[in-house]
Design a protein around this motif. Structure first.
Motif, PDB file in Angstrom:
ATOM      1  N   ASP A  66     -64.557 -11.327  -9.049  1.00 29.89           N
ATOM      2  CA  ASP A  66     -63.463 -11.855  -8.225  1.00 29.89           C
ATOM      3  C   ASP A  66     -63.997 -12.434  -6.904  1.00 29.89           C
ATOM      4  OD1 ASP A  66     -60.131 -11.154  -8.098  1.00 29.89           O
ATOM      5  OD2 ASP A  66     -61.152 -11.807  -6.269  1.00 29.89           O
ATOM      6  N   ARG A  68     -62.690 -12.782  -4.181  1.00 26.41           N
ATOM      7  CA  ARG A  68     -62.220 -12.124  -2.953  1.00 26.41           C
ATOM      8  C   ARG A  68     -62.960 -10.818  -2.674  1.00 26.41           C
ATOM      9  NH1 ARG A  68     -56.277 -12.080  -5.295  1.00 26.41           N
ATOM     10  NH2 ARG A  68     -57.588 -11.386  -7.022  1.00 26.41           N
ATOM     11  N   VAL A  69     -63.848 -10.440  -3.595  1.00 24.24           N
ATOM     12  CA  VAL A  69     -64.567  -9.166  -3.432  1.00 24.24           C
ATOM     13  C   VAL A  69     -66.041  -9.478  -3.175  1.00 24.24           C
ATOM     14  CG1 VAL A  69     -65.090  -6.944  -4.491  1.00 24.24           C
ATOM     15  CG2 VAL A  69     -62.942  -8.101  -5.050  1.00 24.24           C
ATOM     16  N   HIS A 117     -61.082  -3.264  -8.054  1.00 24.87           N
ATOM     17  CA  HIS A 117     -60.226  -3.821  -6.997  1.00 24.87           C
ATOM     18  C   HIS A 117     -58.820  -4.054  -7.531  1.00 24.87           C
ATOM     19  CE1 HIS A 117     -59.975  -8.084  -8.408  1.00 24.87           C
ATOM     20  NE2 HIS A 117     -61.031  -7.695  -9.096  1.00 24.87           N
ATOM     21  N   CYS A 120     -56.755  -7.354 -10.296  1.00 21.21           N
ATOM     22  CA  CYS A 120     -57.909  -7.891 -11.025  1.00 21.21           C
ATOM     23  C   CYS A 120     -57.411  -8.778 -12.174  1.00 21.21           C
ATOM     24  CB  CYS A 120     -58.756  -6.738 -11.560  1.00 21.21           C
ATOM     25  SG  CYS A 120     -60.177  -7.293 -12.520  1.00 21.21           S
ATOM     26  N   TYR A 194     -61.317  -1.283  -4.147  1.00 16.59           N
ATOM     27  CA  TYR A 194     -61.211  -2.137  -2.954  1.00 16.59           C
ATOM     28  C   TYR A 194     -59.789  -2.681  -2.844  1.00 16.59           C
ATOM     29  CZ  TYR A 194     -61.883  -6.108   0.153  1.00 16.59           C
ATOM     30  OH  TYR A 194     -61.768  -6.998   1.181  1.00 16.59           O
ATOM     31  N   ASP A 195     -59.204  -2.503  -1.677  1.00 14.56           N
ATOM     32  CA  ASP A 195     -57.859  -3.007  -1.408  1.00 14.56           C
ATOM     33  C   ASP A 195     -57.977  -4.389  -0.764  1.00 14.56           C
ATOM     34  OD1 ASP A 195     -55.426  -3.614   0.017  1.00 14.56           O
ATOM     35  OD2 ASP A 195     -54.830  -1.527  -0.324  1.00 14.56           O
ATOM     36  N   LEU A 196     -57.509  -5.414  -1.498  1.00 13.37           N
ATOM     37  CA  LEU A 196     -57.670  -6.799  -1.023  1.00 13.37           C
ATOM     38  C   LEU A 196     -56.941  -7.044   0.295  1.00 13.37           C
ATOM     39  CD1 LEU A 196     -56.941  -8.677  -4.373  1.00 13.37           C
ATOM     40  CD2 LEU A 196     -59.172  -8.391  -3.319  1.00 13.37           C
ATOM     41  N   ASP A 197     -55.862  -6.329   0.527  1.00 11.73           N
ATOM     42  CA  ASP A 197     -55.023  -6.605   1.702  1.00 11.73           C
ATOM     43  C   ASP A 197     -55.535  -5.939   2.971  1.00 11.73           C
ATOM     44  OD1 ASP A 197     -53.025  -8.097   0.205  1.00 11.73           O
ATOM     45  OD2 ASP A 197     -52.624  -6.165  -0.751  1.00 11.73           O
TER      46      ASP A 197
END
Ligand SMILES: [Zn+2]
Length: 207
Positions: A66, A68-69, A117, A120, A194-197
């Motif tokens: 991803d 974003r990670v 995360h 996903c 992992y929390d994207l926000d």
């Protein structure tokens, strides 16, 4: 130490255990700096050149593809500090396992973090395939690999929580598989999400 409790691996030496604990603490402290917007490392050309002669990473991170990670940012690490392996949905296929084997044997990391995360895409695809019983040839391999956690999640939770539940199942399943590998007897393997926000990494040791 941060507020978590981990068991020493059955085959782990005191030295490896203490290195693994130290690495994990550094990663969690790095995540704290990242969340607070106070990163220590710029990861610029100066840092790249300083790290260029040799590498001694303190941990391996096995995570999703991803975009974003970004492990180095999330844990606020510099060049040379993390060895990162990525597959969609952190599916431990042969290439991923071979890469982790190489990192453990050659780079001698004391710690592997399996980092899942939220939201996903690979896990969503598997959940859709299970609930609709469809097989999209574009995602067939991944769906096949993620079918078990996706179907278990749909059985155990309501659809709104299924993605998060399936991610945790996939992390736990992966760390269980890795811990069984004889070559990893002296390595600490931990799961995390992992929390994207919020940018927060939380250790996962149970559902
Ligand atoms: Zn993902």
């Amino acid at each position: 130490m941060p507020d978590y409790y981990l068991d020493k691996q059955p085959g782990q030496t005191e030295q490896s255990w203490s290195e693994a604990e130290s690495s994990l603490q550094q990663l969690l402290e790095g995540n704290g700096r990242f969340r607070q917007g106070k990163p220590r490392f710029r990861r610029d050309i100066v840092a790249a050149q300083a790290a260029a002669p040799e590498q001694h990473p303190m941990a391996a991170v096995f995570t999703c593809v991803d975009s974003r990670v970004t492990a180095e940012s999330v844990f606020d690490c510099n060049f040379g500090q993390l060895a990162v392996v990525r597959t969609a949905g952190h599916v431990p296929d042969r290439a991923a396992l071979g890469s982790l084997d190489f990192i453990v044997a050659e780079l001698k990391v004391p710690l592997i973090v399996v980092l899942g995360h939220e939201r996903c895409g690979a896990i969503s695809a598997a959940l859709n395939a299970v609930s609709e019983d469809t097989h999209d040839p574009r995602t067939n391999y991944l769906v096949e690999q993620l079918w078990q956690p996706a179907s278990q999640a749909l059985e155990e939770t309501d659809p709104k929580k299924a993605a998060s539940h399936a991610m945790r199942l996939q992390v736990l399943r992966t760390i269980t598989d890795l811990k069984r590998r004889p070559a990893y007897a002296d390595i600490l393997v931990v799961g995390a999400g992992y929390d994207l926000d919020t940018g927060t990494v939380t250790l996962i040791d149970k559902l």
